[in-house]
Scaffold this active site. Sequence first.
Site, PDB file in Angstrom:
ATOM      1  N   GLU A 113       0.848  -1.192   0.000  1.00 36.50           N
ATOM      2  CA  GLU A 113       0.000   0.000   0.000  1.00 36.50           C
ATOM      3  C   GLU A 113       0.886   1.245   0.000  1.00 36.50           C
ATOM      4  OE1 GLU A 113      -3.029  -2.307   3.074  1.00 36.50           O
ATOM      5  OE2 GLU A 113      -2.271  -0.317   3.580  1.00 36.50           O
ATOM      6  N   LYS A 115       2.112   4.732   1.396  1.00 36.50           N
ATOM      7  CA  LYS A 115       2.155   5.282   2.759  1.00 36.50           C
ATOM      8  C   LYS A 115       1.847   6.775   2.664  1.00 36.50           C
ATOM      9  CE  LYS A 115       4.987   5.515   6.922  1.00 36.50           C
ATOM     10  NZ  LYS A 115       4.753   6.936   7.161  1.00 36.50           N
ATOM     11  N   ASP A 117       1.049  10.631   3.572  1.00 33.56           N
ATOM     12  CA  ASP A 117       1.613  11.599   4.526  1.00 33.56           C
ATOM     13  C   ASP A 117       0.460  12.434   5.074  1.00 33.56           C
ATOM     14  OD1 ASP A 117       3.458  12.922   6.013  1.00 33.56           O
ATOM     15  OD2 ASP A 117       4.198  14.196   4.393  1.00 33.56           O
ATOM     16  N   TYR A 225      -7.725   1.887   5.252  1.00 22.66           N
ATOM     17  CA  TYR A 225      -6.819   0.794   4.911  1.00 22.66           C
ATOM     18  C   TYR A 225      -6.774  -0.378   5.889  1.00 22.66           C
ATOM     19  CZ  TYR A 225      -3.883   3.845   7.847  1.00 22.66           C
ATOM     20  OH  TYR A 225      -3.405   4.648   8.848  1.00 22.66           O
ATOM     21  N   LYS A 312      10.445   3.759   3.756  1.00 22.77           N
ATOM     22  CA  LYS A 312      10.341   5.199   3.506  1.00 22.77           C
ATOM     23  C   LYS A 312      11.351   5.617   2.449  1.00 22.77           C
ATOM     24  CE  LYS A 312       8.599   7.761   6.665  1.00 22.77           C
ATOM     25  NZ  LYS A 312       8.378   8.658   7.800  1.00 22.77           N
ATOM     26  N   CYS A 406      31.376  14.977  32.223  1.00 22.59           N
ATOM     27  CA  CYS A 406      30.031  15.538  32.035  1.00 22.59           C
ATOM     28  C   CYS A 406      30.137  17.048  31.796  1.00 22.59           C
ATOM     29  CB  CYS A 406      29.170  15.258  33.271  1.00 22.59           C
ATOM     30  SG  CYS A 406      27.532  16.030  33.170  1.00 22.59           S
ATOM     31  N   CYS A 409      28.322  18.819  35.097  1.00 23.92           N
ATOM     32  CA  CYS A 409      28.795  18.726  36.487  1.00 23.92           C
ATOM     33  C   CYS A 409      30.249  18.276  36.624  1.00 23.92           C
ATOM     34  CB  CYS A 409      27.887  17.807  37.303  1.00 23.92           C
ATOM     35  SG  CYS A 409      28.002  16.056  36.813  1.00 23.92           S
ATOM     36  N   CYS A 424      26.439  10.087  32.492  1.00 24.49           N
ATOM     37  CA  CYS A 424      26.943  10.736  33.699  1.00 24.49           C
ATOM     38  C   CYS A 424      26.314  10.010  34.885  1.00 24.49           C
ATOM     39  CB  CYS A 424      26.569  12.215  33.722  1.00 24.49           C
ATOM     40  SG  CYS A 424      26.889  13.011  35.322  1.00 24.49           S
ATOM     41  N   CYS A 430      23.698  16.198  39.366  1.00 27.52           N
ATOM     42  CA  CYS A 430      23.865  16.767  38.026  1.00 27.52           C
ATOM     43  C   CYS A 430      22.570  17.506  37.663  1.00 27.52           C
ATOM     44  CB  CYS A 430      24.149  15.653  37.025  1.00 27.52           C
ATOM     45  SG  CYS A 430      24.505  16.239  35.357  1.00 27.52           S
TER      46      CYS A 430
END
Length: 670
Positions: A113, A115, A117, A225, A312, A406, A409, A424, A430
Amino acid sequence: MSISDIKDRMEALVIELNQHNYNYYVLAQPTISDFEFDQKLKQLAELEKNHPEFQNEDSPTQKVGGEITKEFKTVKHRWPMLSLGNTYSEQDLKDFDERVRKAIGNDFEYVCELKFDGLSMSLTYQDGKLARAVTRGDGSKGDDVTTNIKTINKIPKQLKGSGYSYEFEIRGEVFMHRAAFERLNNERIEKGEIPYANPRNFAAGTVKLQDSKEVARRPLDCFLYFLYTEKQLFKTHWESLNTVKNWGFHVCEHNKLCKNIDEVLDFIHYWDKNRFNLSYDIDGIVLKVNSYAQQHELGFTAKSPRWAISYKYKAEQVETVLESVTYQVGRTGAVTPVANLKPVLLAGTTVKRATLHNANEIERLDLHEKDTVFVEKGGEIIPKIISVNTLKRTDGATKMVYPSCCPECGTDLIRKEGEAVHYCPNDEACPPQIVGKIQHFISRKAMNIDGLGNETIEAFYRNGLIEHISDLYTLYERRDDLKNVERFGEKSISNMLEGIETSKQMPFEKVLFGLGIRYVGETVAKKIASYFRNIDSLINSSFEELTSVDEIGDRIAESIIEYFKDVKHLQQVEKLRQAGLQFESDDQPVVLASDKLEGKSFIISGVFESFSREELTELIQSNGGKILSSISGKLNYVVAGDNMGPSKLEKANKLNIPIISEQDVLEMIK
């Protein structure tokens, strides 16, 4: 004219005028003059006035809307609206085909089928009449937009023919043709209004308008569908599609029945070239296993069916400059690199940032400062960098290096074996982790606390009012301090405190999801809450107990055990319990018909003569048995019907698991 002739004439005029409306407003290809149309419409209106007993709900004289919807009611889907797995790779489709073959053998077909949008929609019909139209929403519940959907000409309000169930659901996609989009967008521009970026956004915005009269002025279309019924009416999806056309549903004429994956790929290649000749947008192809029995056999994951996948088409790409890379720390401590780009127009929107996923991706791209990069929208939604134009790289450009500490922190980052993401571990100090956890806790899918938003949580943290989720339930005692928060007045404070108090009634599964345990999503939280029924049972559960729960694998079980090992987490649970939150499932325990299957686990495979798979599942569970999702050494029995998947049969035999029939089950519970 006889009464019979009058009725026939009215029905013919309705069909003809609706088609002319469609040609004019949707396709922008009128086939008769305005004068001719008006004369026919006038004739129909006169006939309806004299013979109201023959008036059709689909008549163009009725397509004016007019009802105002101030608030869209939330409706739970009877059958969840799951999303499909996506791929851009033909090899992924071949791998999908191989998995299907291993599960059900070589004797099957696919339905291909287009697709669309557009906006997913679920329509419920009762006694042949449109009763309800609901958006996808979060998949389990959506918004009731029936009044607006009734203005769409291509959606029948009264079905034709016969053979349909008294009540059923049919799924489809509401969309807008490009010609209608361009015409309406030009009108917006002429009025000085902001134009919509694409037809999908225009369609989605239209469906959620409060005034159905305005919706009726905006021509929408809808392809249907997939049919859902309590009792199966057809053996195949292809048979279903062809039958619902006769009931009056608008079904895409480009669907195709394919015998194998090669025919599927031919279909995909054809529409990759020809999709731009359509009057509407498509972004790919959906393929579904045709047989409903085989669909049942393949089953579902938590998020999508195993018998369908969408391919897609490659997204639009643009070239731009990488300005810098910054690093975001999420609520779980995951550190995600983000590319900051020179703004560029891509698929109708201006893109300034793109995800880089993890350190592996930065290394794969071999990113350097100020690189020229190619960007596309993954799934037409999230921008991502595809590659680097090394020909435009400046001499001496510095290579991007993923940080070891990190960025928020300064704590040393960790990377678990087998995982691509850096974390982290400083979850108690943090700042983004603290704020992110509280924002997750108040979110709509978790505690859904009215009067609190993400910005408010950030402001409270900056002002030292909260550091843990349990602090939310002490804010009443700090009402005077709340008044010092900028743009947070008395009314806002009252609404927030009321929302916090109301949240104490949220069920255990929501609280559990709100705790933010890594890998415990909404679906997993529901299964855990249903199985363990209270927080203490969960805290004290073993690895074996956790993995015996349907869809709880090793990784989730390990994460739960690790979470409750932390004394700080246990202290938070206790504070929330003292505040009055629900840590026990209030669902009524299932009253068992017997305990004759207690301690025994089953998998059901194939098609059965006396029971549907759902009925057989209920029979086993009501007698104390447990249904598992996959074959392993923990399994006691495979209940096999016709067309049992060959891979399941092979695995069961290899593990020496008894294969029994539905009659054997009945004997066990006699």
